[in-house]
Scaffold this motif. Structure first.
Motif, PDB file in Angstrom:
ATOM      1  N   LEU A 273      -1.641 -38.295 -20.650  1.00 48.81           N
ATOM      2  CA  LEU A 273      -1.439 -37.029 -21.034  1.00 48.81           C
ATOM      3  C   LEU A 273      -3.154 -36.122 -21.306  1.00 48.81           C
ATOM      4  O   LEU A 273      -2.606 -34.893 -22.004  1.00 48.81           O
ATOM      5  CB  LEU A 273      -0.533 -38.133 -22.179  1.00 48.81           C
ATOM      6  CG  LEU A 273       1.108 -38.631 -21.852  1.00 48.81           C
ATOM      7  CD1 LEU A 273       0.956 -39.283 -23.476  1.00 48.81           C
ATOM      8  CD2 LEU A 273       0.959 -37.336 -21.773  1.00 48.81           C
ATOM      9  N   THR A 274      -3.945 -37.285 -22.366  1.00 49.41           N
ATOM     10  CA  THR A 274      -4.929 -36.318 -22.535  1.00 49.41           C
ATOM     11  C   THR A 274      -5.509 -34.990 -21.607  1.00 49.41           C
ATOM     12  O   THR A 274      -5.841 -34.219 -22.465  1.00 49.41           O
ATOM     13  CB  THR A 274      -5.846 -37.509 -23.101  1.00 49.41           C
ATOM     14  OG1 THR A 274      -5.513 -38.143 -23.875  1.00 49.41           O
ATOM     15  CG2 THR A 274      -7.032 -36.479 -23.877  1.00 49.41           C
ATOM     16  N   SER A 275      -5.708 -35.601 -20.876  1.00 47.78           N
ATOM     17  CA  SER A 275      -6.119 -34.790 -19.216  1.00 47.78           C
ATOM     18  C   SER A 275      -5.242 -33.363 -18.695  1.00 47.78           C
ATOM     19  O   SER A 275      -5.586 -32.476 -19.157  1.00 47.78           O
ATOM     20  CB  SER A 275      -6.128 -35.804 -18.316  1.00 47.78           C
ATOM     21  OG  SER A 275      -7.164 -36.284 -18.090  1.00 47.78           O
ATOM     22  N   ILE A 276      -3.726 -33.745 -19.330  1.00 52.14           N
ATOM     23  CA  ILE A 276      -2.468 -32.948 -18.993  1.00 52.14           C
ATOM     24  C   ILE A 276      -2.971 -31.564 -20.372  1.00 52.14           C
ATOM     25  O   ILE A 276      -2.557 -30.247 -20.367  1.00 52.14           O
ATOM     26  CB  ILE A 276      -1.789 -33.070 -18.929  1.00 52.14           C
ATOM     27  CG1 ILE A 276      -1.190 -33.898 -17.642  1.00 52.14           C
ATOM     28  CG2 ILE A 276       0.300 -31.939 -18.717  1.00 52.14           C
ATOM     29  CD1 ILE A 276      -0.003 -34.712 -17.046  1.00 52.14           C
ATOM     30  N   ALA A 277      -2.767 -31.945 -21.438  1.00 58.87           N
ATOM     31  CA  ALA A 277      -3.308 -30.957 -22.472  1.00 58.87           C
ATOM     32  C   ALA A 277      -3.923 -30.623 -23.193  1.00 58.87           C
ATOM     33  O   ALA A 277      -4.178 -29.779 -22.746  1.00 58.87           O
ATOM     34  CB  ALA A 277      -2.806 -32.315 -24.188  1.00 58.87           C
ATOM     35  N   LEU A 278      -5.368 -30.994 -22.755  1.00 58.30           N
ATOM     36  CA  LEU A 278      -7.084 -30.446 -23.057  1.00 58.30           C
ATOM     37  C   LEU A 278      -7.089 -29.822 -21.599  1.00 58.30           C
ATOM     38  O   LEU A 278      -7.595 -28.456 -21.647  1.00 58.30           O
ATOM     39  CB  LEU A 278      -8.261 -31.582 -22.558  1.00 58.30           C
ATOM     40  CG  LEU A 278      -8.449 -32.603 -23.556  1.00 58.30           C
ATOM     41  CD1 LEU A 278      -8.953 -33.155 -23.506  1.00 58.30           C
ATOM     42  CD2 LEU A 278      -8.657 -31.817 -25.029  1.00 58.30           C
ATOM     43  N   GLY A 279      -6.498 -30.013 -20.398  1.00 62.78           N
ATOM     44  CA  GLY A 279      -6.192 -28.764 -18.889  1.00 62.78           C
ATOM     45  C   GLY A 279      -5.546 -27.882 -19.472  1.00 62.78           C
ATOM     46  O   GLY A 279      -5.950 -26.534 -19.193  1.00 62.78           O
ATOM     47  N   ALA A 280      -4.849 -27.831 -20.045  1.00 63.34           N
ATOM     48  CA  ALA A 280      -3.747 -27.034 -19.887  1.00 63.34           C
ATOM     49  C   ALA A 280      -4.439 -26.388 -20.930  1.00 63.34           C
ATOM     50  O   ALA A 280      -3.823 -24.835 -21.190  1.00 63.34           O
ATOM     51  CB  ALA A 280      -2.499 -27.633 -20.833  1.00 63.34           C
ATOM     52  N   GLY A 281      -4.599 -26.423 -22.136  1.00 67.95           N
ATOM     53  CA  GLY A 281      -5.384 -25.703 -23.266  1.00 67.95           C
ATOM     54  C   GLY A 281      -6.757 -25.035 -23.051  1.00 67.95           C
ATOM     55  O   GLY A 281      -6.413 -23.827 -23.785  1.00 67.95           O
ATOM     56  N   ILE A 282      -7.377 -25.613 -22.731  1.00 66.82           N
ATOM     57  CA  ILE A 282      -8.398 -24.591 -21.816  1.00 66.82           C
ATOM     58  C   ILE A 282      -8.149 -23.873 -20.656  1.00 66.82           C
ATOM     59  O   ILE A 282      -8.783 -22.727 -20.688  1.00 66.82           O
ATOM     60  CB  ILE A 282     -10.022 -25.559 -20.846  1.00 66.82           C
ATOM     61  CG1 ILE A 282     -10.493 -26.745 -21.892  1.00 66.82           C
ATOM     62  CG2 ILE A 282     -10.688 -24.645 -19.943  1.00 66.82           C
ATOM     63  CD1 ILE A 282     -10.806 -28.044 -21.198  1.00 66.82           C
TER      64      ILE A 282
END
Length: 93
Positions: free
Chosen positions: A81-90
């Protein structure tokens, strides 16, 4: 209660789509921070789905009803979840 196969399908499909998209971007544009996060998140989601599907310790839905969560399950789900959220945000910024 849904079967383990139905429960495992969502993270596996999401992980495959995310990791596949990130892999395609890596081959076209090279390795970037958001593609790395997307790959990690995709593979973590696949690991959670496979854990549910195979019934490995900590992924069993019966343990969840008693309030006991295996650290591996929580760690992989949190990482995904963290990786998906950070990746989408970037990617969107």
């Amino acid at each position: 209660m849904p079967s383990n196969k139905a429960t495992a399908a969502a993270p596996i499909v999401t992980g495959v789509l995310l990791a596949g998209t990130a892999t395609r971007e890596v081959t076209q544009n090279g390795l970037e921070i958001w593609t790395t996060l997307a790959l990690v998140g995709g593979f973590s989601a696949i690991a959670v789905g496979l854990g549910v599907l195979t019934g490995l310790s900590g992924f069993d839905s019966d343990d969840d009803l008693n309030g006991h969560y295996d650290r591996t399950t929580v760690a992989l789900a949190g990482l995904a979840l963290t990786s998906i959220a950070l990746g989408a945000g970037i990617a969107l910024s």
